[in-house]
Design a protein around this motif. Structure first.
Motif, short mmCIF file in Angstrom:
data_model
loop_
_atom_site.label_atom_id
_atom_site.label_comp_id
_atom_site.label_asym_id
_atom_site.label_seq_id
_atom_site.Cartn_x
_atom_site.Cartn_y
_atom_site.Cartn_z
N GLU A 190 5.52 32.54 3.38
CA GLU A 190 4.49 33.31 4.09
C GLU A 190 3.19 32.52 4.18
O GLU A 190 2.50 32.56 5.21
N TYR A 191 2.83 31.80 3.12
CA TYR A 191 1.59 31.02 3.14
C TYR A 191 1.65 29.93 4.21
O TYR A 191 0.67 29.69 4.93
N SER A 192 2.79 29.24 4.31
CA SER A 192 2.89 28.16 5.28
C SER A 192 2.93 28.70 6.71
O SER A 192 2.36 28.10 7.63
N THR A 193 3.59 29.85 6.90
CA THR A 193 3.59 30.46 8.24
C THR A 193 2.18 30.82 8.66
O THR A 193 1.78 30.58 9.82
N GLN A 194 1.43 31.39 7.75
CA GLN A 194 0.04 31.76 8.05
C GLN A 194 -0.78 30.53 8.41
O GLN A 194 -1.55 30.54 9.38
N TRP A 195 -0.59 29.44 7.66
CA TRP A 195 -1.34 28.21 7.94
C TRP A 195 -0.95 27.64 9.31
O TRP A 195 -1.83 27.21 10.08
N LEU A 196 0.32 27.63 9.61
CA LEU A 196 0.76 27.12 10.92
C LEU A 196 0.17 27.94 12.06
O LEU A 196 -0.29 27.38 13.07
N ASN A 197 0.17 29.25 11.90
CA ASN A 197 -0.39 30.11 12.94
C ASN A 197 -1.88 29.89 13.14
O ASN A 197 -2.38 29.88 14.26
N GLN A 198 -2.59 29.67 12.04
CA GLN A 198 -4.04 29.54 12.12
C GLN A 198 -4.49 28.14 12.54
O GLN A 198 -5.53 28.00 13.19
N ASN A 199 -3.72 27.12 12.22
CA ASN A 199 -4.19 25.76 12.41
C ASN A 199 -3.48 24.96 13.50
O ASN A 199 -4.02 23.95 13.97
N ILE A 200 -2.29 25.39 13.90
CA ILE A 200 -1.55 24.61 14.89
C ILE A 200 -1.07 25.45 16.07
O ILE A 200 -1.19 25.04 17.22
N CYS A 201 -0.56 26.63 15.77
CA CYS A 201 0.20 27.36 16.80
C CYS A 201 -0.50 28.60 17.36
O CYS A 201 0.09 29.33 18.17
N ASN A 202 -1.73 28.86 16.94
CA ASN A 202 -2.51 29.97 17.48
C ASN A 202 -1.73 31.29 17.52
O ASN A 202 -1.68 31.99 18.52
N GLY A 203 -1.09 31.60 16.39
CA GLY A 203 -0.40 32.88 16.27
C GLY A 203 0.93 32.96 16.99
O GLY A 203 1.49 34.04 17.15
N ARG A 204 1.49 31.83 17.43
CA ARG A 204 2.73 31.85 18.23
C ARG A 204 3.99 31.63 17.42
O ARG A 204 5.08 31.51 17.97
N ILE A 205 3.88 31.59 16.10
CA ILE A 205 5.04 31.36 15.26
C ILE A 205 5.86 32.65 15.11
O ILE A 205 5.32 33.71 14.78
N ARG A 206 7.15 32.54 15.35
CA ARG A 206 8.09 33.60 15.00
C ARG A 206 8.84 33.12 13.76
O ARG A 206 9.70 32.25 13.83
N SER A 207 8.48 33.68 12.61
CA SER A 207 9.02 33.22 11.33
C SER A 207 10.26 34.03 10.96
O SER A 207 10.25 35.26 10.97
N ILE A 208 11.33 33.32 10.61
CA ILE A 208 12.58 33.96 10.24
C ILE A 208 12.90 33.65 8.78
O ILE A 208 12.99 32.48 8.39
N ASN A 209 13.07 34.69 7.99
CA ASN A 209 13.46 34.53 6.59
C ASN A 209 14.99 34.53 6.51
O ASN A 209 15.63 35.57 6.56
N ALA A 210 15.58 33.34 6.41
CA ALA A 210 17.04 33.21 6.34
C ALA A 210 17.48 32.78 4.95
O ALA A 210 18.48 32.09 4.77
#
Length: 416
Positions: free
Chosen positions: A66-86
């Motif tokens: 969750e921490y890395s998804t939040q960082w990716l959304n805030q710093n690279i992808c502008n909230g466009r990450i669809r994160s899947i917990n597999a």
């Protein structure tokens, strides 16, 4: 001038050389081919990006994932990450390679994080290599542009001992062979943990009722990082290293390189038990033990009698079952090509509660085989096996029964 060395001198020099190599600090990051496709899509398009986190209980927890998804959304992808917990707790790459199609590929990922180093630490080297290579080749066969990153977590079993000596644990060594062959970047989260431990800033395995001042409490059980402190160490490592994987997009390969191992698990299939000829097994739909697992195993069957069996033919090298185990656990008996039945345990020290499990059976010659599966020999003295966990048995009465559940059939090859 020729120099002559005695055997003793040569051994001393070799010893010094080996010592110097092992004292070299481990590297946190291997960039290799980086993640050019992920970064290109993130920076140059406004499309959403699907990131799948594939691993065991450490990835399943609401921590670094969750921490890395939040960082990716805030710093690279502008909230466009669809994160899947597999992630599925307690499972390694040997099950992962079978469930990849259902749990990962169906989401058509742009990036897959693969985390199995801890749960693979007791798995044999050949199985690790075959499984990890199978995972890579399946992902790339679906989409050659999908990026992959291996992440290595750490526990206080033998892994900690290895990394304290600046040596890679066995599971990571095998994964690095696959990563090197396919140009896959890897992040070793354990390196920063060891650095903090050596600096006396971190308690690797803390007592739940103790205080340690301003030191980081990394785990309580030696395996699972605390969400608010241990996983924060992983988060910091991720943030410091992930941007380094933004490298220029090179010319895309037309296909995969030759396999490291001809026996890798690229050609795997997972089947409903309905494909087998059923002689006495019943639907588990109404069983209390199975109720919460029917979404994963909609066709699950069970047996309590050694007279029941399922029979099928397949061509390939390996079979197994994807199942549930618990206090009711027993042995599973397997006969191949008319041979004697061989028992495989479906009960262990953790069977005080019901959970997802799996078993892979012996390697076979790559040809057509006929398989018969039934309930095996009774498990003797279950309470002794459970040991200190026996007071926590979910349904104590289940200890007295033996029940074999089969959720899916695993095959390296194909059922005929």
């Amino acid at each position: 001038m020729k120099l002559k060395f005695s055997a003793t001198t040569l051994l001393l020099l070799l010893s010094i050389s080996v010592s110097a190599q092992s004292s070299k600090p481990l590297e946190t990051l291997h960039v290799r081919g980086g993640l050019p496709n992920f970064y290109s899509k993130a920076i140059n398009t406004k499309d959403s990006l699907t990131v799948v986190y594939f691993g065991g209980s450490i990835t399943h927890a609401p921590g670094y994932r969750e921490y890395s998804t939040q960082w990716l959304n805030q710093n690279i992808c502008n909230g466009r990450i669809r994160s899947i917990n597999a992630a599925i707790p307690g499972t390694g790459s040997d099950l992962g390679v079978f469930r990849l199609a259902d749990d990962v590929l169906m989401h058509k990922p742009d990036l897959v994080f693969v985390e199995f180093a801890v749960n693979d630490r007791k798995t044999d080297s050949t199985t690790i290599t075959n499984s990890m290579e199978g995972i890579v080749r399946q992902i790339k066969n679906q989409n050659i542009n999908a990026d992959i990153c291996f992440v290595y977590t750490i526990c206080d079993d033998s892994m900690l001992e290895f990394e304290l000596k600046n040596e890679l644990p066995v599971s990571i060594k095998q994964m690095e062979k696959v990563a090197q062959h396919y140009g896959i970047p890897t992040i070793n989260y354990g390196v920063d943990v060891i650095r903090l431990l050596n600096a006396d800033k971190l308690i690797f395995r803390a007592k739940a009722d103790s205080t340690y001042g301003d030191k980081i409490i990394f785990t309580i059980d030696g395996v699972h990082p605390t969400i608010d402190q241990g996983h924060k160490v992983y988060e910091k490592t991720f943030i410091e290293n992930f941007p380094k994987l933004n490298i220029s997009k090179k010319r895309q390969p037309k296909g995969l390189p030759n396999a490291l191992s001809a026996g890798n698990y690229e050609n795997v299939h997972i089947y409903s038990p309905k494909v087998a000829n059923n002689h006495g097994f019943r639907s588990a739909n109404y069983k209390r033990d199975a109720k919460s697992f029917m979404k994963t195993f909609p066709d699950m069957i069970y047996s309590v009698s050694p007279k029941d069996s399922i029979v099928f033919n397949f061509k390939g090298t390996k079979i197994g079952v994807y199942d549930i185990i618990g206090p009711f656990g027993t042995n599973i008996a397997v006969s191949v090509d008319g041979g004697d039945f061989k028992n495989f345990a479906r009960f262990d020290e953790w069977c005080s509660y019901t959970r997802v499990g799996f078993a892979l059976f012996d390697d076979l010659e790559d040809k057509e085989h006929r398989v018969v599966i039934k309930i095996g020999d009774k498990v003797e003295n279950k309470l002794a096996t459970l040991g200190r966990r026996k007071p926590n048995i979910e349904y104590f009465e289940d200890i007295e029964q033996d029940c074999l559940y089969i959720g899916k059939i695993l095959v390296v090859g194909q059922i005929k």
